[in-house]
Write a protein that holds these residues in place. Structure first.
Motif, PDB file in Angstrom:
ATOM      1  N   ASN A 158       0.722  -1.133   0.177  1.00 12.66           N
ATOM      2  CA  ASN A 158       0.229   0.122  -0.001  1.00 12.66           C
ATOM      3  C   ASN A 158       0.917   1.276  -0.065  1.00 12.66           C
ATOM      4  N   THR A 159       0.366   2.387  -0.486  1.00 10.80           N
ATOM      5  CA  THR A 159       0.925   3.585  -0.275  1.00 10.80           C
ATOM      6  C   THR A 159       0.182   4.249   1.050  1.00 10.80           C
ATOM      7  N   TYR A 160       0.981   5.154   1.692  1.00 10.23           N
ATOM      8  CA  TYR A 160       0.602   5.773   3.116  1.00 10.23           C
ATOM      9  C   TYR A 160       0.574   7.077   3.148  1.00 10.23           C
ATOM     10  N   LEU A 161      -0.476   7.553   3.850  1.00 12.79           N
ATOM     11  CA  LEU A 161      -0.581   8.983   4.325  1.00 12.79           C
ATOM     12  C   LEU A 161      -0.525   9.090   5.742  1.00 12.79           C
ATOM     13  N   MET A 162       0.420   9.733   6.782  1.00  7.41           N
ATOM     14  CA  MET A 162       0.663   9.628   7.857  1.00  7.41           C
ATOM     15  C   MET A 162       0.351  10.992   8.551  1.00  7.41           C
TER      16      MET A 162
END
Ligand code: NAD
Length: 519
Positions: free
Chosen positions: A191-195
């Motif tokens: 997955n790609t991730y927004l933190m």
């Protein structure tokens, strides 16, 4: 990172005069592989909890910046999901080494922004590092399942696949460990991730992001935004985001669970706690007292697994004076001072809230056996310090029992037997962690099986599971159905595709259409 990140460790003495504010280091956004200055006009000051000096500023990202971050995640997803699992594994193998190499610097940032002692801050990084090490087993963790010959010439198998863009919203109390529960697990699955780190302690997450970039993570795969409610609402609403991992208070967690779920996202929400330590009279007294004191007051009680409630059973009541004496001996000091056991609380508001809850106990009839409210720390007179505090004769109706205090306060209740202790714990709205101290196996087994709490320790005061297991939680401490890290974490960050295939020999011809369901 900050524009002058070394200032994080030795901040200049500052006042709140606004033109000096502009000289403060600023926390950057991480968008599309670049650490960029926000264009926002809204900034939040970050304070050193031991002095209350402002050490840096963090932006409330604008809508445009948040959209850019989410778009970057979306654009990066197809190629990252398609990157071979061995390549993803290699990045995390390099990452775990970089975290080890930089553990002191990471811990220094934690102590500066969060206040906990340096030794405890290293523990914070270390427990997150263990999750990163675990992600390196992704080649085993993501294995699917197969069942050959489910009928003639037919085989079924499943793949575990990433779900898309995932997001994490973190609390202030573990600036390294909890973000590391989130983005490494999400990313390694493809997955790609927004933190969104806690706006009170973003520095450590920024350095962790830089290290992951250095380990080879492609641009856009991880993006970081900052802010409070608007950032949280953005994450709950943006249609590109498929799953949200949240850790924090019940107020925020219930809201995020509802808003995110309503928008069709997966949400796992770890929330507040009131963890009971049950002391049986047959326990090893020396060990129990030391473990209770450490687990109640370590990190100034600002741990979701802090053992904040002691339940003394039967004759164990007699141990209370020694519990008080050992707690009194702890040294309260700034987290970077040698020998400090208990650091400051995160903010003056937290200190006022904890002090008010102590007072509520006194007003409602509890006995104040140790009062840390007026503790003086030489050289740190402006810090948010509260010393170890113990309230005895507490009953379940008192506010100091019903509320999560999240400070160095141990409330002590007394019961006659194990059944009463279990009934009390199961009546409490939270179900995060609990521990029993006993030398009797049958007592421990009964407790383990009857108590409705996610994490149970037997002679282990803070039973935070290692990452091959999952961090659980029941009742008011958790919303969702798949937990953080371990097998459950992999489930949360993946979806399953099931393939059924039939390869018939050429001479095995299907002679007529099958119009009924096969039986
Ligand atoms: P918090 O809920 O105030 O903040 C957590 C995150 O939510 C932050 O990123 C913050 O910006 C955001 N937020 C805060 N208030 C919000 C609101 N009203 N609406 C939407 N978003 C909001 O929590 P905290 O004070 O940073 O952390 C302490 C709490 O976290 C304690 O209750 C503790 O028990 C809990 N905690 C739980 C676990 C666990 O695994 N169960 C672990 C650590 C901490």
């Amino acid at each position: 990172l900050t524009s002058t990140s070394h200032l994080h460790l030795s901040p200049p003495p500052l006042t709140s005069i606004s033109h000096l504010h502009l000289l403060l280091p600023t926390t950057k956004l991480f968008i599309d592989g670049k650490f960029v200055e926000s264009k926002t006009s809204e900034w939040i000051d970050i304070h050193n909890p031991a002095t209350n000096e402002v050490v840096s500023r963090v932006p409330k990202a604008t809508q445009e910046e948040m959209r850019a971050a989410a778009l970057s995640c979306s654009r990066a997803f197809p190629s990252w999901a398609d990157t071979s699992i061995l390549s993803r594994q290699q990045i995390f193998l390099r990452y775990q080494q970089l975290i080890k190499d930089n553990i002191k610097e990471l811990a220094g940032l934690i102590t500066l922004e969060q206040g906990k002692t340096l030794a405890d801050a290293e523990g914070d990084v270390f427990r997150g590092l263990q999750v990163v090490e675990h992600t390196c087993s992704v080649t085993s963790l993501m294995l699917g399942e197969t069942l050959p010959s489910i009928t003639k010439d037919m085989d079924t198998y499943t793949y575990r696949l990433p779900i898309g863009v995932c997001a994490g919203i973190a609390p202030f109390n573990f600036p390294a460990m909890i973000p590391l529960w989130m983005f490494p697990m999400g990313l390694v699955c493809g997955n790609t991730y927004l933190m969104k780190p806690s706006e009170r302690v973003p520095g450590c997450t920024m350095l962790l992001a830089k290290l992951l970039q250095d380990a080879g993570l492609p641009d856009g795969t991880l993006n970081i935004i900052h802010g409070q409610h608007a950032a949280v609402n953005f994450i709950c609403d943006d249609p590109a985001i498929k799953a949200i991992s949240f850790v924090g208070s019940n107020q925020a967690g219930e809201y995020i669970y509802q808003r995110g779920s309503h928008n069709g996202k997966r949400v796992q929400s770890n929330m507040g706690a009131k963890n009971h330590g049950v002391v049986m009279p047959d326990a090893n007294k020396e060990n129990t007292l030391n473990q209770l004191v450490g687990a109640a007051f370590g990190a100034a009680g600002q741990r979701c697994m802090a053992l904040s409630t002691a339940v003394l059973v039967g004759e164990a009541r007699a141990w209370l004076p020694q519990l008080v004496e050992r707690s009194r001996a702890l040294r309260v000091n700034a987290g970077d001072q040698p020998g400090a056991d208990v650091g400051p609380l995160i903010s003056p508001q937290a200190k006022a809230r904890v002090s008010a809850l102590i007072q509520s106990g006194v007003d409602q009839g509890a006995s104040l056996l140790l009062d840390g409210r007026n503790v003086q720390v030489k050289g740190y007179e402006n810090g948010n310090f509260v010393g170890p505090t113990i309230l005895g004769n507490v009953t379940p109706e008192m506010t100091c029992y019903t509320e999560e205090i999240f400070g160095p306060v141990l409330v002590v209740l007394e019961v006659d037997n194990l059944d009463d202790a279990i009934a009390m714990i199961n009546k409490n709205p939270y179900g995060n962690g609990t521990a029993i101290f006993t030398n009797n196996g049958a007592t421990a087994r009964k407790f383990t099986h009857e108590v409705d709490v996610g994490q149970v320790g037997i002679n282990v005061p803070i039973p935070v599971p290692l990452p091959m297991f999952s961090f659980t939680g029941s009742r008011g401490s958790f919303r969702g159905d798949t937990n953080f890290y371990g097998k459950q974490g992999i489930q949360f960050y993946t979806q399953i595709k099931t393939v059924t295939s039939q390869w018939k020999a050429e001479d095995a011809t299907i002679t007529s259409p099958a119009v009924s369901m096969p039986t």
